[in-house]
Structure formats: structure tokens, C-alpha cells
Design an enzyme around this catalytic site. Sequence first.
Site, PDB file in Angstrom:
ATOM      1  CE  LYS A 129      -4.385   1.220   0.199  1.00 10.39           C
ATOM      2  NZ  LYS A 129      -5.589   0.559  -0.357  1.00 10.39           N
ATOM      3  CG  ASP A 169      -7.248   3.614  -0.869  1.00 10.15           C
ATOM      4  OD1 ASP A 169      -7.755   2.490  -0.795  1.00 10.15           O
ATOM      5  OD2 ASP A 169      -7.294   4.426   0.080  1.00 10.15           O
ATOM      6  CG  ASN A 244     -14.139   3.861  -7.292  1.00 13.87           C
ATOM      7  OD1 ASN A 244     -13.927   2.772  -6.788  1.00 13.87           O
ATOM      8  ND2 ASN A 244     -14.368   4.010  -8.587  1.00 13.87           N
ATOM      9  CB  SER A 380      -6.239  -4.405  -9.822  1.00 21.32           C
ATOM     10  OG  SER A 380      -6.688  -3.083  -9.649  1.00 21.32           O
TER      11      SER A 380
HETATM   12  P1  NDP Z   1     -12.748   8.103  -2.754  1.00 19.19           P
HETATM   13  O1  NDP Z   1     -11.692   9.093  -2.527  1.00 19.19           O
HETATM   14  O2  NDP Z   1     -13.284   7.908  -4.123  1.00 19.19           O
HETATM   15  O3  NDP Z   1     -13.996   8.411  -1.797  1.00 19.19           O
HETATM   16  C1  NDP Z   1     -13.853   8.448  -0.416  1.00 19.19           C
HETATM   17  C2  NDP Z   1     -15.169   8.864   0.200  1.00 19.19           C
HETATM   18  O4  NDP Z   1     -15.090   8.719   1.615  1.00 19.19           O
HETATM   19  C3  NDP Z   1     -15.528  10.307  -0.064  1.00 19.19           C
HETATM   20  O5  NDP Z   1     -16.922  10.466  -0.069  1.00 19.19           O
HETATM   21  C4  NDP Z   1     -14.880  11.021   1.138  1.00 19.19           C
HETATM   22  O6  NDP Z   1     -15.474  12.268   1.461  1.00 19.19           O
HETATM   23  C5  NDP Z   1     -15.146  10.012   2.238  1.00 19.19           C
HETATM   24  N1  NDP Z   1     -14.097  10.120   3.265  1.00 19.19           N
HETATM   25  C6  NDP Z   1     -12.755  10.020   3.061  1.00 19.19           C
HETATM   26  N2  NDP Z   1     -12.106  10.207   4.209  1.00 19.19           N
HETATM   27  C7  NDP Z   1     -13.043  10.430   5.131  1.00 19.19           C
HETATM   28  C8  NDP Z   1     -12.980  10.701   6.512  1.00 19.19           C
HETATM   29  N3  NDP Z   1     -11.816  10.784   7.164  1.00 19.19           N
HETATM   30  N4  NDP Z   1     -14.153  10.857   7.166  1.00 19.19           N
HETATM   31  C9  NDP Z   1     -15.348  10.762   6.513  1.00 19.19           C
HETATM   32  N5  NDP Z   1     -15.434  10.537   5.194  1.00 19.19           N
HETATM   33  C10 NDP Z   1     -14.324  10.360   4.534  1.00 19.19           C
HETATM   34  O7  NDP Z   1     -12.178   6.715  -2.169  1.00 19.19           O
HETATM   35  P2  NDP Z   1     -12.660   5.229  -2.457  1.00 19.19           P
HETATM   36  O8  NDP Z   1     -14.122   5.206  -2.690  1.00 19.19           O
HETATM   37  O9  NDP Z   1     -11.763   4.660  -3.482  1.00 19.19           O
HETATM   38  O10 NDP Z   1     -12.305   4.510  -1.074  1.00 19.19           O
HETATM   39  C11 NDP Z   1     -13.226   4.405  -0.006  1.00 19.19           C
HETATM   40  C12 NDP Z   1     -12.801   3.268   0.925  1.00 19.19           C
HETATM   41  O11 NDP Z   1     -12.772   2.034   0.190  1.00 19.19           O
HETATM   42  C13 NDP Z   1     -11.404   3.407   1.546  1.00 19.19           C
HETATM   43  O12 NDP Z   1     -11.415   2.802   2.826  1.00 19.19           O
HETATM   44  C14 NDP Z   1     -10.536   2.565   0.609  1.00 19.19           C
HETATM   45  O13 NDP Z   1      -9.362   2.115   1.247  1.00 19.19           O
HETATM   46  C15 NDP Z   1     -11.496   1.417   0.329  1.00 19.19           C
HETATM   47  N6  NDP Z   1     -11.203   0.638  -0.870  1.00 19.19           N
HETATM   48  C16 NDP Z   1     -11.144   1.237  -2.106  1.00 19.19           C
HETATM   49  C17 NDP Z   1     -10.910   0.463  -3.223  1.00 19.19           C
HETATM   50  C18 NDP Z   1     -10.971   1.044  -4.594  1.00 19.19           C
HETATM   51  O14 NDP Z   1     -10.939   0.254  -5.560  1.00 19.19           O
HETATM   52  N7  NDP Z   1     -11.079   2.340  -4.775  1.00 19.19           N
HETATM   53  C19 NDP Z   1     -10.613  -0.980  -3.118  1.00 19.19           C
HETATM   54  C20 NDP Z   1     -10.791  -1.521  -1.779  1.00 19.19           C
HETATM   55  C21 NDP Z   1     -11.032  -0.713  -0.717  1.00 19.19           C
HETATM   56  P3  NDP Z   1     -14.718  13.640   1.024  1.00 19.19           P
HETATM   57  O15 NDP Z   1     -14.910  13.746  -0.450  1.00 19.19           O
HETATM   58  O16 NDP Z   1     -15.407  14.685   1.809  1.00 19.19           O
HETATM   59  O17 NDP Z   1     -13.273  13.477   1.424  1.00 19.19           O
END
Ligand code: NDP
Length: 448
Positions: A129, A169, A244, A380
Site C-alpha cells: 500500500k 484508493d 468510487n 486489477s
Molecule cells: P474516494 O476518494 O473515491 O472516496 C472516499 C469517500 O469517503 C468520499 O466520499 C470522502 O469524502 C469520504 N471520506 C474520506 N475520508 C473520510 C474521513 N476521514 N471521514 C469521513 N469521510 C471520509 O475513495 P474510495 O471510494 O476509493 O475509497 C473508499 C474506501 O474504500 C477506503 O477505505 C478505501 O481504502 C477502500 N477501498 C477502495 C478500493 C478502490 O478500488 N477504490 C478498493 C478496496 C477498498 P470527502 O470527499 O469529503 O473526502
Amino acid sequence: MVKIDEKLEPILNEVIRRNAGEPEFHQAVREVMESLGRVVAKHPRYADNALIERICEPERQIIFRIPWVDDQGQVQINRGFRVQFNSALGPYKGGIRFHPSVNVGIIKFLGFEQCFKNALTGMPIGGGKGGSDFNPRGRSDGEIMRFCQSFMTELYRHLGEYTDVPAGDIGVGGREIGYMFGQYKRLTNRYEAGVLTGKALFYGGSRARKEATGYGATYFVERMLATRGLNFEGRKAVVSGSGNVAIYTMEKILEFGGRIVACSDSAGYVVDDDGIDLDLVKEIKEVRRGRIAEYARERKQARYVEKGSIWDVPCDVAMPSATQNELTGKDAETLVKNGVIAVGEGANMPSTPDAVRIFQDAGVLFAPGKAANAGGVATSALEMQQNASRDSWTFEQTETRLATIMRGIHDRCAATAEEFGAPGDYVLGANIAGFVRVAEAMDALGVI
Ligand code: NDP
């Protein structure tokens, strides 16, 4: 807290001592240790040759300076990380996170979880990571590009399609992957498509990669619901986040006949009793890169709640899809009181240990992130396959593979939980099934 097996407790204590000030990493290791007692009781050889100690120690950790110039001509400095955790099963594989909260402990927890998740997919990928404490919010396209280029100018020497293959991520989507790939290509003078995944389709990306994590988590929950003769049809769902993972979780739940009543971002959440209009969420988040508060301004019947917890909204299925530890014990109690029947983690470790225990004690179906959100990394790996064979599959072909993989992961977790005397405990099933695959490979490769 669950008691740790006496053989494993000193190992956990040593991890905590050696990695002081990294609570998320301690939490992730503890959770796996809680499950492994049953494994070493049945197969003591897994505790030989410091195998478990080695699994808890990353193979390599890289920390570096990222200097870049903002639109005002000011030099900015961020910190970059790549934790190459375990390559027994294949090249390190895992996303890159850009968020101000990023530190080495968070990257280590994510890398540790990634090893077991990747093992669960059954594919030839190790775990890693990376990320940076860079905050992309409010930055121009030019700033994002210069930052990504600077990030890659250091990282490229540690990557390669047979060495380490990052993906997206939090804060890293198709745009950032494009800028990083461009810089990698420039620095190496190689069109090595398989070095990064999550690429756009026209330069080696895979169809369905963008959708994969959210769709995959929903497939997992669908399969889990089916073990009790249930499904998504007509059920109310709450999905936290609007990035995402959240967007494509919502899309698949809608396709399965469910209704989304709330979603969020880090500033607040929106409730829409008529059902969230996903096209509007996509327009706000994917096109405008705006805030979820805009949704309530544009849909009269919706309301925006700035403070408070999205988990106060009653639902049948909860899918935390934002970030770690976003769903606390108190939130879990509220969800249980409101009759939740299933919780599927789209995010990594979004439920605190208390919350997990409350769900499990209440008999709620609970899918841990390391199993439920493995669809992203699995797709992936499919992208890497397409790159290696210079091929491009259709959306249907890719999604069919994804659905098969997710159902396979579900069944492997369920069967392992049963084998180890805890039927229905997907946390235990995922931890043990993932661990055994990594451990077998490490054992076969000798002490390295
Ligand atoms: P994005 O950046 O696309 O979206 C993240 C979302 O979560 C946004 O709505 C963001 O709000 C919110 N968020 C982020 N940080 C915080 C926080 N500290 N408190 C509250 N809300 C928060 O990320 P992903 O959708 O890609 O990832 C989301 C989760 O899924 C993570 O835990 C990631 O590790 C996990 N994940 C992602 C994968 C992927 O393929 N993308 C694969 C497997 C796991 P704001 O816009 O306000 O920051």
C-alpha cells in the site's frame, strides 16, 4: 476484547512495541491474531520458523519527500510512503491514498490487510500500500499533475510489473493514475502497462475496474443474504461516502432492487426518503468534484445533516464505504436497534472492533472489508492479465469474472469459518483463509 492465544500474545505485544504510535496497524494485527488462535491450535506448524512474526513485518518500507510547485509559484512539501508488505504470492499489489490523514501507521494497516485480501482472491498477487499526506481537495488540475509527477519521480524506481503494481484508493482515481503512468513511462522509457492498474480504457485499462469494488461488495452481501434466504429486493440501504466505492455500491444495490436512502461525504450526509438519485450524486461527485450538500439543495425532498452520524438513518443493509473506523460501537447499537440485517464493509476497516462485536453478538450478517471489498484488487489483477496478453475484454466478460470471484471469496470464508468451528463468522473465515494461503507460500519459499 477477545483473548489472544498464549502463543500469539507475545507476537502482538512485540508488534505494538516495535510500531509505537500506529494504532490502526495495531488494530488490524490484533484482529487477525484473534482469529489465528484456532489455526495454531489445529496446525501448530504455522507458528514455526517465526512465520507469524514475519507476516507482521513488512518486507520493505519507503518514505520519501515530494516537493512540488503550486499555482502561486510556492514550493510545497509532502511526504510519500510505499509499504511493500509481502510478496510471497506475487508482486506487491495495493492502492495509493492521497489524504491529509495519511501516515506510516495507516499505510501499514492497509498494507497488512491487503496481503490477506489479495490471498483471498486466489490470484497471484502479494500485498502493499502507498500514499501521501497530500490533500487534493481544492487543488487545480495542474497542481494535481505536478504533484503526481513528483510522487512518481521517486516511486518509479521501486515499481515494475513483476515488482510492485499500485492502483487507486481515497483521493486517487483515473486522473491521478494517468498522470502517474505518464511520468513512469517518461522516466523509464517503457510502455509497461501492467505497472499500474485503474488506467483509463484507451491506454490499457480494464472495463469494470471503476465499478469493481462497489459491485463486488454488493455481490458479496447478496450471497451472504442468500444464506438466510434473503435478498436486496425492496430493502432500504445506507451507504456512507460518495466516492468510487460508494457510488458503484449504490449502483449495484439499485440493480438488485434495493433502495438507497442516505449517502455522505466527510462534511455530512444526505437523506432522501424517495431514494437517492444516483445520477445526481455522480454529476456532483464525478463531474463537478463538488460536495454532497449540493444534493439537498437540488432535490427538494432531501435533507442534509451536517453534524451527526449517517448510521442514525434506519436501514436493512448498511454498507460503510468511506474510511477506517467511521462506524463506532454506538453507531452499531443504533443500527441493531433499528433492525439492520446485514452490514457489508466497502471501505477498509470502517467498523471499530466494538462495532464488529455488537453486530456479531446480535446475529447481524457481517462482511469484513478484507473479503467484501476484494473485487477492486481482483479486477486489477484481471487488468494485469489483459495487459500481459495485450488483450481487452468486454464489460460483461469482466463483470462475470468479478461476480464469480466474489461468490468464491464468500464461499471460501463461509466454509473456513465452519471448518474452524465458527459458522457464519466471516471475520474469522476471511482471516484464516487469507492467512493460510500466504503462510503456505512463505513456508514453501524458505526463510526469506
Ligand atoms: P474516494 O476518494 O473515491 O472516496 C472516499 C469517500 O469517503 C468520499 O466520499 C470522502 O469524502 C469520504 N471520506 C474520506 N475520508 C473520510 C474521513 N476521514 N471521514 C469521513 N469521510 C471520509 O475513495 P474510495 O471510494 O476509493 O475509497 C473508499 C474506501 O474504500 C477506503 O477505505 C478505501 O481504502 C477502500 N477501498 C477502495 C478500493 C478502490 O478500488 N477504490 C478498493 C478496496 C477498498 P470527502 O470527499 O469529503 O473526502
